[in-house]
Every structure is written in structure tokens, then in C-alpha cells.
Design a protein around this motif. Structure first.
Motif, PDB file in Angstrom:
ATOM      1  N   LYS A   1     -25.466  -8.988  10.510  1.00  0.00           N
ATOM      2  CA  LYS A   1     -25.472 -10.038   9.485  1.00  0.00           C
ATOM      3  C   LYS A   1     -26.536  -9.710   8.453  1.00  0.00           C
ATOM      4  N   GLY A   2     -27.542  -8.956   8.931  1.00  0.00           N
ATOM      5  CA  GLY A   2     -28.674  -8.601   8.079  1.00  0.00           C
ATOM      6  C   GLY A   2     -28.402  -7.339   7.304  1.00  0.00           C
ATOM      7  N   PRO A   3     -29.398  -6.618   6.799  1.00  0.00           N
ATOM      8  CA  PRO A   3     -30.815  -6.909   7.023  1.00  0.00           C
ATOM      9  C   PRO A   3     -31.281  -8.203   6.355  1.00  0.00           C
ATOM     10  N   CYS A   4     -32.198  -8.879   7.054  1.00  0.00           N
ATOM     11  CA  CYS A   4     -32.778 -10.108   6.522  1.00  0.00           C
ATOM     12  C   CYS A   4     -34.249  -9.870   6.238  1.00  0.00           C
ATOM     13  N   ARG A   5     -34.721 -10.564   5.208  1.00  0.00           N
ATOM     14  CA  ARG A   5     -36.141 -10.445   4.888  1.00  0.00           C
ATOM     15  C   ARG A   5     -36.697 -11.823   4.596  1.00  0.00           C
ATOM     16  N   ILE A   6     -37.883 -12.048   5.113  1.00  0.00           N
ATOM     17  CA  ILE A   6     -38.536 -13.325   4.874  1.00  0.00           C
ATOM     18  C   ILE A   6     -39.397 -13.189   3.623  1.00  0.00           C
ATOM     19  N   ASP A   7     -39.285 -14.177   2.731  1.00  0.00           N
ATOM     20  CA  ASP A   7     -40.143 -14.170   1.548  1.00  0.00           C
ATOM     21  C   ASP A   7     -41.522 -14.686   1.952  1.00  0.00           C
ATOM     22  N   PRO A   8     -42.523 -13.822   1.881  1.00  0.00           N
ATOM     23  CA  PRO A   8     -43.839 -14.271   2.366  1.00  0.00           C
ATOM     24  C   PRO A   8     -44.550 -15.214   1.400  1.00  0.00           C
ATOM     25  N   TYR A   9     -43.970 -15.439   0.203  1.00  0.00           N
ATOM     26  CA  TYR A   9     -44.689 -16.210  -0.809  1.00  0.00           C
ATOM     27  C   TYR A   9     -44.306 -17.685  -0.880  1.00  0.00           C
ATOM     28  N   GLY A  10     -43.057 -17.996  -0.642  1.00  0.00           N
ATOM     29  CA  GLY A  10     -42.764 -19.421  -0.696  1.00  0.00           C
ATOM     30  C   GLY A  10     -41.392 -19.793  -1.200  1.00  0.00           C
ATOM     31  N   ASP A  11     -40.945 -19.184  -2.297  1.00  0.00           N
ATOM     32  CA  ASP A  11     -39.699 -19.670  -2.889  1.00  0.00           C
ATOM     33  C   ASP A  11     -38.449 -19.206  -2.161  1.00  0.00           C
ATOM     34  N   GLY A  12     -38.518 -17.991  -1.625  1.00  0.00           N
ATOM     35  CA  GLY A  12     -37.315 -17.391  -1.040  1.00  0.00           C
ATOM     36  C   GLY A  12     -37.095 -17.838   0.386  1.00  0.00           C
ATOM     37  N   PRO A  13     -36.217 -17.113   1.099  1.00  0.00           N
ATOM     38  CA  PRO A  13     -35.867 -17.510   2.468  1.00  0.00           C
ATOM     39  C   PRO A  13     -37.058 -17.508   3.420  1.00  0.00           C
ATOM     40  N   LYS A  14     -37.130 -18.531   4.225  1.00  0.00           N
ATOM     41  CA  LYS A  14     -38.186 -18.631   5.238  1.00  0.00           C
ATOM     42  C   LYS A  14     -37.651 -18.270   6.611  1.00  0.00           C
ATOM     43  N   GLU A  15     -36.337 -18.117   6.690  1.00  0.00           N
ATOM     44  CA  GLU A  15     -35.759 -17.687   7.959  1.00  0.00           C
ATOM     45  C   GLU A  15     -34.580 -16.758   7.701  1.00  0.00           C
ATOM     46  N   GLY A  16     -34.306 -15.917   8.698  1.00  0.00           N
ATOM     47  CA  GLY A  16     -33.179 -14.998   8.582  1.00  0.00           C
ATOM     48  C   GLY A  16     -31.866 -15.757   8.670  1.00  0.00           C
ATOM     49  N   ILE A  17     -30.747 -15.023   8.542  1.00  0.00           N
ATOM     50  CA  ILE A  17     -29.439 -15.672   8.544  1.00  0.00           C
ATOM     51  C   ILE A  17     -29.199 -16.404   9.866  1.00  0.00           C
ATOM     52  N   CYS A  18     -29.703 -15.841  10.990  1.00  0.00           N
ATOM     53  CA  CYS A  18     -29.517 -16.489  12.298  1.00  0.00           C
ATOM     54  C   CYS A  18     -30.476 -17.665  12.485  1.00  0.00           C
TER      55      CYS A  18
ATOM     56  N   ALA B   1     -33.925 -17.029  12.640  1.00  0.00           N
ATOM     57  CA  ALA B   1     -35.204 -16.501  13.150  1.00  0.00           C
ATOM     58  C   ALA B   1     -36.247 -16.568  12.047  1.00  0.00           C
ATOM     59  N   ASP B   2     -37.425 -17.092  12.380  1.00  0.00           N
ATOM     60  CA  ASP B   2     -38.474 -17.179  11.354  1.00  0.00           C
ATOM     61  C   ASP B   2     -39.365 -15.930  11.385  1.00  0.00           C
ATOM     62  N   ALA B   3     -40.369 -15.898  10.510  1.00  0.00           N
ATOM     63  CA  ALA B   3     -41.220 -14.707  10.398  1.00  0.00           C
ATOM     64  C   ALA B   3     -41.902 -14.389  11.723  1.00  0.00           C
ATOM     65  N   ASP B   4     -42.358 -15.412  12.446  1.00  0.00           N
ATOM     66  CA  ASP B   4     -43.056 -15.166  13.716  1.00  0.00           C
ATOM     67  C   ASP B   4     -42.142 -14.450  14.704  1.00  0.00           C
ATOM     68  N   THR B   5     -40.906 -14.952  14.799  1.00  0.00           N
ATOM     69  CA  THR B   5     -39.948 -14.337  15.727  1.00  0.00           C
ATOM     70  C   THR B   5     -39.663 -12.899  15.320  1.00  0.00           C
ATOM     71  N   ILE B   6     -39.443 -12.704  14.017  1.00  0.00           N
ATOM     72  CA  ILE B   6     -39.075 -11.360  13.543  1.00  0.00           C
ATOM     73  C   ILE B   6     -40.226 -10.378  13.756  1.00  0.00           C
ATOM     74  N   VAL B   7     -41.441 -10.792  13.396  1.00  0.00           N
ATOM     75  CA  VAL B   7     -42.600  -9.907  13.554  1.00  0.00           C
ATOM     76  C   VAL B   7     -42.818  -9.580  15.033  1.00  0.00           C
ATOM     77  N   ALA B   8     -42.751 -10.607  15.882  1.00  0.00           N
ATOM     78  CA  ALA B   8     -42.984 -10.384  17.315  1.00  0.00           C
ATOM     79  C   ALA B   8     -41.924  -9.449  17.892  1.00  0.00           C
ATOM     80  N   ARG B   9     -40.660  -9.657  17.502  1.00  0.00           N
ATOM     81  CA  ARG B   9     -39.595  -8.777  17.990  1.00  0.00           C
ATOM     82  C   ARG B   9     -39.830  -7.332  17.564  1.00  0.00           C
ATOM     83  N   ASN B  10     -40.169  -7.157  16.274  1.00  0.00           N
ATOM     84  CA  ASN B  10     -40.385  -5.792  15.785  1.00  0.00           C
ATOM     85  C   ASN B  10     -41.562  -5.132  16.505  1.00  0.00           C
ATOM     86  N   LEU B  11     -42.601  -5.916  16.736  1.00  0.00           N
ATOM     87  CA  LEU B  11     -43.791  -5.351  17.383  1.00  0.00           C
ATOM     88  C   LEU B  11     -43.490  -4.912  18.818  1.00  0.00           C
TER      89      LEU B  11
END
Lengths: 642, 147
Positions: free
Chosen positions: A49-66, A68-78
């Protein structure tokens, strides 16, 4: 900013430019700017469904299409990075354990148990009864007990976990549910739980990461200990380091990668074929040199000089005097094939799971390793005849190195001072402040940091503050190349009190000179040696690992293996300094867990500091803090620290 | 501005250097042309740790327009655009551009050495269809604004 702390390499970097050859630094410049989403870990490519990207600044998406928020995505990648690091180190250990098993069963003639005492010590450590058993029986049981750590179905902790840590540490890990039972299932677990739509709780994901990172630790213990069994436990040995070890009058063969199963054979066979090389016109015969951790393995056990660590591996070919580079696994730049094609150098890949297009693949497995090593060396001798003398440029600089400080060799040395309690002299010196503490340097080089600069700058500052340094992997390479692993370095850089201790130890060791202030403990899988020493000290003092004035640092980290090492080091209770932020910047939660929550849970934690002087000061502060807590640093107050 | 077209404005503070704008620019060109190599007209750069795209400013009294010996570069409604049919590939505009955002594309349709200039046209075809410039649409953090 220069590319390398050691300026003797510059002539080869200039040579590459003159010859229009791109090196790692050129490719990095071309890659800039690098994608900020990747840098922050907030790009998710886990499903289609992705790639999804979280906008770290504010206006854009705060969660992926599924969702998942930034915390989930970062933790998964790590944790996926941790899983890869664990897979690499533990597979290294598994190859060696399998070889040991085949030795026990008489299925290979190319290897044998070289260090029987170590084998017996391991058996004792793993609670294997040796009474009345033959060496082959003990070998088989040790190999099986190790291989069991890759396949156990029961929920009991790995043999190499439960028998190598302090009791209190094992309890903490068990209570937290991260005392690993099976290395390979921990990697599978990470890949499974990070699949789309499975684990979305960042904390739960990170805990699984800790457990998986312990698989890296277990794999390392197996790699180190079983390699010692097969090839001998390192003893202090004198050698040389830096590109100057490449000999213009010899057939030069570099061994590069990580696994000693191959390089040991190459070294053996080279001895036999010396005459052939001399006949071909190389008056000094065959000169084997090391690169990266394969280099460290043969430096420690065989005194083979170390040409370079990770970042300058390409420069070994640029000398124009390298006939062959023989590589096994991990940290081998694919660029080597292209650069070798500009010279007479032949690049040989030797492992079925690590081929490079443009290289010659000659597989070295247990059955044919000696025979094929001969083929490689024969080819290298042929290549010597094709060397273009006009293209030879070998930097002059090389430094003297005293390496080979295994835990056993350190204890043996100390037992000359106190036979009954060999650790007592070191403890006494830590208590009286002659040695303020210990920093274990590990990890890689990174093209984003001037090569070796952080290692050397931090070491000088720490040594001046009477802090002893242990080093492994490319950190050890950095110190070997830059003259910090010899007695002169002790005179030059060690604080007065540390100098006295090292001089005394040098005398006891039968040397006329002090021990080096930075002790080379081995390759990057040999971080286990540092742990063994720390556990022995902790047990002697009746404390846990997080109470020791001991800190780890990877100031130039690069690989996924460095992430997994750093994670288990923190998990077993040690503060870990890292010289750059890994791709976790997009999740404050993840940063908080790694830098502070972990400290509350386990005592160990990450410290991120890019500036090497500030980093050294922070480590000095932490060591003081630990000393105050132990009641051996009466003057300083924690509030004054840092 | 009196133009009926929108122009680009960059806020480097937001740029993460993902190069999506470069990719979008080249993708749009790939749909249109097969005669010349595809070049992006927006470039993500990095200096002093600040990442930012650089792009054609569609200057008033544009140097590229003034210097073109065959009048292949013209201004219309404040947009500076290239008539590639007229371009002779002399590279004068490439040298004249103060922002370094004009590059040369080699012919790929035959073996000739012919080159033509490649520059931003503000995606006029898209704008005429009520679509935004491709780079603007592709920016995930809105570091590119339209004014």
C-alpha cells in the motif's frame, strides 16, 4: 575536513582522483543530500500500500495508510535493523559451531581443536560433564550445546546467555521477558511481528528488539569461544598496522571480512607456498595482510599485520601492489570489484552467500578449503608477474602494535601478580583510582565522520583521565593504525597513574616496556571478551554490570550489526555512547526509551553525542557517577558530574 | 504578479531532501519526450546541512533569454520558456543562468551529437489543465509552495 585522520592515506585518495576512480567518499558526495525521511526512520516500505511517509512537521500525514504512526514505523524499522545485525553475527557463530561438530565427528581433516584447555573451560562453563569423556566427545557436546541455542523449543534461556552473565542480570532479563531462548526464532519473531498489521505497540516492538539483540550477544559468545577452540586463544603478540604493511617485494594477499574459518587456512597454505612466490620474483615471498575483522582475527592469533579497517578498504587496492583480495562475509564494499578491475588485483569471493559480480568465486568450504586456498594463492602469484610497477604507491607509515588481549591472556598476566585472585590487582587499582574506569570501544567507521577521528580524539582524552581502553573490530583497527596500541602510546597519552599500572603490568608480563593503553581484544564478534572480563569483575565484587565504572562507545557506527551490538550492550546494563543518531529521529518515544527508560529498566542506555571531546567528557562523568555510587570516589558529587 | 500562472517558492526549512520533486519532474518529461535524454529541472542540493531544491526563477530580464542567439528562449505572461524546436544547443543559456538550473540534454533518437537546453516550463501544460506543477504535487512536506 579531511577524509581520514591518518593523513598518510591521502596520497592514495589523490591517486584515485587522478585515475578517475570513485572511492567511498566520492560516492557519498554524489549521494547527497540523503533523504530525510530515511534519516529519521519515518519511511515505511513494509507493505505494498506504501511506501508511506510521516510528515514530521505538522501539515502532512501523521500516520501511514494502515494507520501506523511514526512511533510504530520507527520502532519497526529499528528492530528490523537489529534482526539483521543479530542474523549476521549469529550465523558467523553457527558456521563455526557446525565446523566444530564436523571436527568432533571426524568429518573434516582441514580443522582440528587447537586449544583443548579452552574447550574444557567452555564445557565447564556450559555445565557439560567432561569426566571420562574423550576430546571428540566433549567437542561434540560443546558444539551441540551451542547449536542448541539456535534451535531450542523450550522457553529456557540460551546456554551462552545464562552461563555468561551475572546471576542478577539474568534475573532482570528473565523478569522483563527478554531472556532469549533461541537466536533464530528471535529473528523470525522480529520479521513476523513487524509484518503489516501485527505488532503496532512501539514499546512492545522495542522490547522484542532487546530480546533479538541478545541473539547477537549469544552468537558472539559462540563465535569467539569456538573460534578460540579451533584456532587458539589469543596471547599478546607484536605486529604492525596501516597500509605501509603492504610489501613492495612480496606477493601481497589481503584477507577481508569476518570469518576466521577461511583466513586461517589461507595463512597456513601461504606458509607452504612461500618458495613458489620467491621463484616468481617476489624476493620476500608471500605477505598476507588483514582488512576489517578477518584482519583482526588473524592479527590476534597469527600476528598478521592489519592493513586497514573498514572505510579505507578500497585504498589497499589503490596501492597497486595487492595481488589478491580474498573476502568472506560482511562489510565488503561491492565497489572493490570495479576498483580491482582497474589494477592487476584479483578479488576472490569465497562464501556461497556472499558473491560479488566482477569477482572470481572460489568457494572455501570445510572439505575443499585447503585445496582451493592453494588455487587462490597460485593465482595471486601469477598476478604478481602482471603488476605494473609504475602504478605502485605504498604509503610509508606503519605503526607497531601489541595485540592479542583475550580475557584469558589478561587474567594470565594478572595472575603473575596475584595467583590466588588474579583480578585483585585490577580491582585494587580501580578502587584506588589508578584506573578510574574502563571504556570499551567498538563499531565501525562511517563516511559521515572523518575516518578514525572520533576514536582517536576520545581515546586521548580518556587516557589522560586514567581511563583504560579496550577495543574491538574497526575501533581496534583505528587504534592499531594510529599508534595507540604500543608502549610509546602509554608514555605519550596515559595519565600518570594509568601509566604506572601499565608499566607494572608490562614488567610482570616479561616486557621491558609498559602495556599499550588501548588493549586489542579482537574482531567485532569479540565484544564478548569485554563482557567476560566485566562479568568476572562484577562477580568478584558482588555487583551487577550496571554498577561497574565501565562504558561502551561506538563513535563511528555504520552497520546494522553496530545497532544490535549497542542494543545488547545497553540491555546487559552498560551505558553506550554512539557518535550519531541512528534512524530513530522521527519518534520521540523511541528516543526516550533508548536514552532514558532503558536506564530505569536495565541500567544500560544510549548516549548520543557527535562531538568527540564532549562525548569523552560525558563518559568521564558517567564513570565518576558510577564510582561515587560504588563508594570509591569520595570527593565528587553526582550533581557536579558531566 | 500579474501572471495567470502559479510560480514556485521554496521553504528550505521543510525540505527533507527526499528528491521526490526531481523524480516528479523527470517522470513528467519522460511521458512527453523520447528524443532527448531526460533531465530534471529542479535540483535538491545541500549546503551547511540545509537541504533545499533549486529551480528556475523565471527572472524578469532573464539572462538566458537575452543571451540566446536564436531567440529560442522567450517570456510570455511572466513565464520564461524554451522553444526546443529553435534551440541549437549552444549552451549559452546554461552558462548565463545565475542559478545553474539550465542543463543540456543529448539526443537519444539518433547517433548525432545534437544537444538541446532543458529548462523548467512551470508545467504550463498541467497548469492549463488546472493541475499544479509536478514538483509541487510531489513534495510530501510542502517545502515547495505555489504563489
Amino acid at each position: 575536513m579531511g577524509n581520514c585522520y591518518d593523513t598518510s592515506n591521502n596520497c592514495l585518495i589523490n591517486k584515485a582522483h587522478d585515475e578517475n576512480i570513485d572511492l567511498v567518499w566520492d560516492r557519498y558526495e554524489k549521494m547527497k543530500p540523503q533523504c530525510g525521511f530515511g534519516e529519521m526512520g519515518i519511511c515505511c516500505r513494509i507493505c505494498l500500500k506504501g511506501p508511506c511517509r510521516i510528515d514530521p512537521y505538522g501539515d502532512g500525514p501523521k500516520e501511514g495508510i494502515c494507520g501506523a504512526d511514526a512511533d510504530t514505523i520507527v520502532a519497526r524499522n529499528l528492530v528490523r535493523m537489529i534482526a539483521s545485525g543479530t542474523a549476521s553475527h549469529s550465523l558467523h557463530g553457527k558456521e563455526i559451531a557446525k565446523t566444530l561438530l564436523h571436527v568432533a565427528k571426524g568429518e573434516t581433516d582441514n580443522y582440528k581443536v587447537k586449544d583443548i584447555r579452552k574447550l574444557k573451560n567452555i564445557a565447564e562453563k556450559l555445565n557439560i560433564d567432561t569426566e571420562g569423556k574423550t576430546i571428540n566427545q566433549i567437542t561434540e557436546e560443546v558444539a551441540m550445546a551451542s547449536l542448541m541455542d539456535y534451535s531450542r523449543l523450550e522457553n529456557t534461556p540460551c546456554n551462552w546467555l545464562s552461563n555468561t552473565l551475572t546471576k542478577s542480570r539474568l534475573k532482570k532479563l528473565t523478569d522483563l521477558g527478554v531472556a532469549l531462548n533461541n537466536i533464530e526464532s528471535s529473528v523470525t519473531d522480529i520479521m513476523s511481528r513487524t509484518h503489516m498489521g501485527t505488532d503496532a505497540d512501539a514499546i512492545n516492538i522495542l522490547l522484542a528488539g532487546l530480546k533479538c539483540a541478545l541473539g547477537d550477544y549469544v552468537g558472539m559468545q559462540i563465535s569467539t569461544n569456538l573460534s578460540d577452540t579451533l584456532f587458539g586463544t589469543p596471547e599478546p603478540i607484536i605486529s604492525e598496522s596501516n597500509l605501509g604493511v603492504i610489501n613492495e617485494n612480496a606477493v601481497n594477499i589481503a584477507v577481508h571480512g569476518h570469518n576466521p574459518l577461511l583466513s586461517e587456512i589461507i595463512v597456513d597454505v601461504a606458509d607452504e607456498m612461500e618458495e613458489e612466490a620467491i621463484k616468481a620474483g617476489a624476493k620476500d615471498g608471500i605477505n598476507i595482510v588483514g582488512v576489517c575483522c578477518t584482519g583482526n582475527e588473524v592479527l590476534l592469533r597469527r600476528g598478521i599485520p592489519l592493513a586497514t579497517n573498514f572505510l579505507s578498504q578500497e585504498l589497499a587496492i589503490l596501492t597497486g601492489a595487492l595481488e589478491a583480495m580474498v573476502v568472506d562475509v560482511q562489510c565488503i564494499m561491492p565497489s572493490l570489484a570495479k576498483i580491482a578491475s582497474c589494477y592487476h588485483t584479483e578479488l576472490f569471493t569465497t562464501m556461497p552467500d556472499a558473491k560479488i559480480s566482477g569477482a572470481t568465486h572460489i568457494e572455501l568450504n570445510e572439505k575443499n578449503s585447503v585445496e582451493n586456498a592453494r588455487v587462490i594463492i597460485k593465482k595471486a602469484i601469477e598476478k604478481y608477474k602482471m603488476r605494473d610497477k609504475n602504478k605502485v604507491l605504498i604509503p610509508k607509515r606503519k605503526s607497531k602494535v601489541i595485540a592479542g588481549f583475550s580475557t584469558e591472556s589478561i587474567i594470565k598476566l594478572l595472575s603473575k601478580i596475584d595467583k590466588e585472585r588474579p583480578l585483585k590487582p585490577i580491582i585494587d587499582n580501580i578502587v584506588n583510582g589508578n584506573i578510574k574506569g574502563v571504556v570499551l570501544f567498538a563499531g565501525c567507521n562511517n563516511v559521515k565522520i572523518m575516518q578514525d577521528n572520533n576514536f582517536v580524539t576520545m581515546a586521548k582524552k580518556l587516557l589522560d583521565n586514567n581511563i583504560l581502553i579496550l577495543a574491538t573490530g574497526c575501533a581496534a583497527g583505528a587504534y592499531a593504525k594510529n599508534e595507540l596500541m604500543n608502549s610509546e602510546a602509554t608514555f605519550k597519552y596515559a595519565g600518570e597513574k594509568l601509566k604506572e599500572v601499565l608499566t607494572l603490568l608490562g614488567k610482570e608480563a616479561g616486557l621491558d616496556v609498559p602495556l599499550p593503553p588501548v588493549l586489542h581484544m579482537g574482531s567485532c564478534v569479540d565484544n564478548s571478551r569485554g563482557v567476560d572480563l566485566a562479568v568476572a569483575l562484577a562477580n568478584e565484587l558482588g555487583v551487577d554490570l550496571d554498577q561497574l565504572p565501565l562504558v561502551a562507545s561506538a563513535p563511528e557506527l555504520m552497520s546494522e550489526k553496530a545497532i544490535s551490538i549497542g542494543t545488547w550492550v545497553a540491555t546487559i546494563g552498560l551505558p553506550v555512547h554512539i557518535g550519531m543518531l541512528p534512524p530513530v529521529g522521527g519518534s520521540q518515544l523511541t528516543i526516550d526509551v533508548l536514552t532514558s527508560k532503558l536506564k530505569e529498566l536495565l541500567g544500560g542506555y544510549f548516549i548520543v553525542e557527535e562531538n568527540p571531546i564532549k562525548a569523552a567528557n560525558k563518559l568521564i562523568g558517567i564513570i565518576k557517577e558510577k564510582r561515587v555510587d560504588l563508594g570509591i570516589e569520595p570527593t565528587a558529587k553526582p550533581s557536579e558530574v558531566v | 504578479m500579474g501572471s495567470k500562472f502559479k510560480f514556485l517558492k521554496i521553504n528550505p526549512k521543510w525540505c527533507l531532501g527526499c528528491k521526490n520533486c526531481e523524480l516528479a519532474c523527470t517522470s513528467r518529461k519522460a511521458e512527453k519526450s523520447s528524443e532527448y535524454e531526460i533531465k530534471t529541472n529542479i535540483y535538491v542540493t545541500e549546503a551547511n546541512n540545509i537541504k533545499s531544491p533549486i529551480h528556475c526563477r523565471h527572472c524578469e530580464d532573464a539572462y538566458c533569454e537575452k543571451i540566446c542567439p536564436v531567440n529560442a528562449i522567450k517570456s510570455n505572461d511572466e513565464v520564461v520558456y524554451l522553444d526546443s524546436e529553435k534551440c541549437i544547443g549552444c549552451q549559452m543559456c546554461e552558462q548565463a543562468c545565475p542559478y545553474g538550473v539550465i542543463s543540456m540534454s543529448k539526443s537519444i533518437s539518433d547517433n548525432s551529437n545534437k544537444k538541446i537546453a532543458s529548462k523548467c516550463d512551470l508545467c504550463l501544460d498541467r497548469q492549463k489543465n488546472n493541475q499544479s506543477p509536478a514538483c509541487y504535487s510531489a513534495c510530501p512536506v510542502k517545502a515547495i509552495e505555489l504563489i
